[in-house]
Design an enzyme around this catalytic site. Structure first.
Site, PDB file in Angstrom:
ATOM      1  N   GLY A  66      -3.081  -2.212  -7.043  1.00 54.37           N
ATOM      2  CA  GLY A  66      -1.980  -3.166  -7.176  1.00 54.37           C
ATOM      3  C   GLY A  66      -2.326  -4.298  -8.135  1.00 54.37           C
ATOM      4  CG  HIS A 117      -1.957  -0.987   1.327  1.00 60.69           C
ATOM      5  ND1 HIS A 117      -2.010  -1.925   2.322  1.00 60.69           N
ATOM      6  CD2 HIS A 117      -3.018  -1.217   0.535  1.00 60.69           C
ATOM      7  CE1 HIS A 117      -3.061  -2.702   2.143  1.00 60.69           C
ATOM      8  NE2 HIS A 117      -3.695  -2.295   1.059  1.00 60.69           N
TER       9      HIS A 117
END
Ligand code: PAF
Length: 283
Positions: free
Chosen positions: A150, A37
């Site tokens: 992602g 993250h």
């Protein structure tokens, strides 16, 4: 760093700096923030004047009540990690369920041109309607110029790109490479729930992906799949749910490799009751 729990409040703050012509990135998360993250957030900070990080465990994308209840919630630690970035570019949006769903915690139903029926869609019915619903609402609330996701959730990334295209949402969706532990395990908030012995076993997943990649093009897709199934049969701590070699564009499973097409291998594995996914580009 400022934290907002209500959409009206964050929208007001955003309207103010947008009127000064500043650009805005969004990194949507479900919290339990890890290095992966942070990598997205740092990239977003490099590419935008301001970055909104949403922290929201979205109930509609869980098809399993137990998984929703046990999903790690670590808001204090998350806020401390974000404040350690020491930047006032970051705004956090950490709403309660009602701020997003306004009393109607249900998914909108989407047509993602078939992307939603493969892999995760087969094993987690309704999951992508839940993801589509929350991401669309976050885009409406935050109105970012760019949004970062992602590639660990490669199918999710493809679906969000499809959502944006089909609904003409004015945002650029940016996919970022998978962030891995030094032992190769793809970073995931779910890793926090692994027992020490499962954590030790889990890097096997990426080992197998790398070995499958090494075999790609030298033996048939069917033979690679059989080989993977056999490897997992010998690994007592990990249960293979699926291993699929698919067209990286359509996500349709492939049997025959065609020249000039990009392929990817996708895998889902249970480590006890924790479900882990990963994927790798094959060519
Ligand atoms: O990838 C995730 O963490 C979630 O699916 C997302 C994109 C934040 C939507 O809830």
């Amino acid at each position: 760093m400022k934290v907002y729990n209500k959409k009206e409040d964050i929208r007001k703050a955003i309207a103010e700096f947008k009127s000064d012509g500043l650009s805005l990135g969004l990194v949507p998360t479900m919290g339990a923030l890890h290095e992966g993250h942070l990598d997205l957030i740092k990239k977003a900070c490099r590419e935008n004047d301001k970055v909104a990080v949403s922290i929201f465990v979205n109930p509609t994308q869980f098809n399993n009540v137990d998984d929703l209840e046990k999903y790690p919630r670590t808001i204090e630690a998350d806020l401390s990690v974000l404040s350690d970035l020491k930047t006032d570019a970051v705004l956090v949006y950490a709403p309660e369920v009602d701020d997003i769903y306004e009393g109607q915690t249900i998914s909108e139903l989407f047509d993602f041109d078939g992307l939603e029926y493969e892999m995760e869609g087969k094993f987690r019915p309704g999951h992508f309607d839940g993801v589509g619903t929350v991401v669309k609402r976050l885009f409406n609330i935050i109105e970012p110029d760019k949004a970062y996701f992602g590639e660990k959730d490669f199918q999710q990334l493809a679906i969000i790109k499809k959502l944006v295209k089909k609904q003409n949402i004015p945002v650029t969706v940016i996919g970022c490479p998978i962030f891995r532990e030094p032992n190769g395990l793809a970073m995931s908030s779910r890793n926090l729930r692994l027992s020490p012995e499962h954590k030790k076993a889990a890097p096997f997943i990426y080992d197998i992906l790398k070995k499958a990649k090494a075999q790609f093009g030298t033996i048939s897709v069917e033979n690679i799949k059989d080989w993977v199934v056999q490897q997992f049969a010998e690994e007592a701590l990990l249960q293979l749910e699926y291993f699929v070699i698919a067209d990286a564009e359509t996500l349709k499973p492939t049997k025959q490799i065609e020249p000039k097409k990009a392929y990817r291998a996708f895998i889902a594995v249970y480590a006890d009751e924790i479900r882990l996914i990963d994927n790798i580009a094959l060519n």
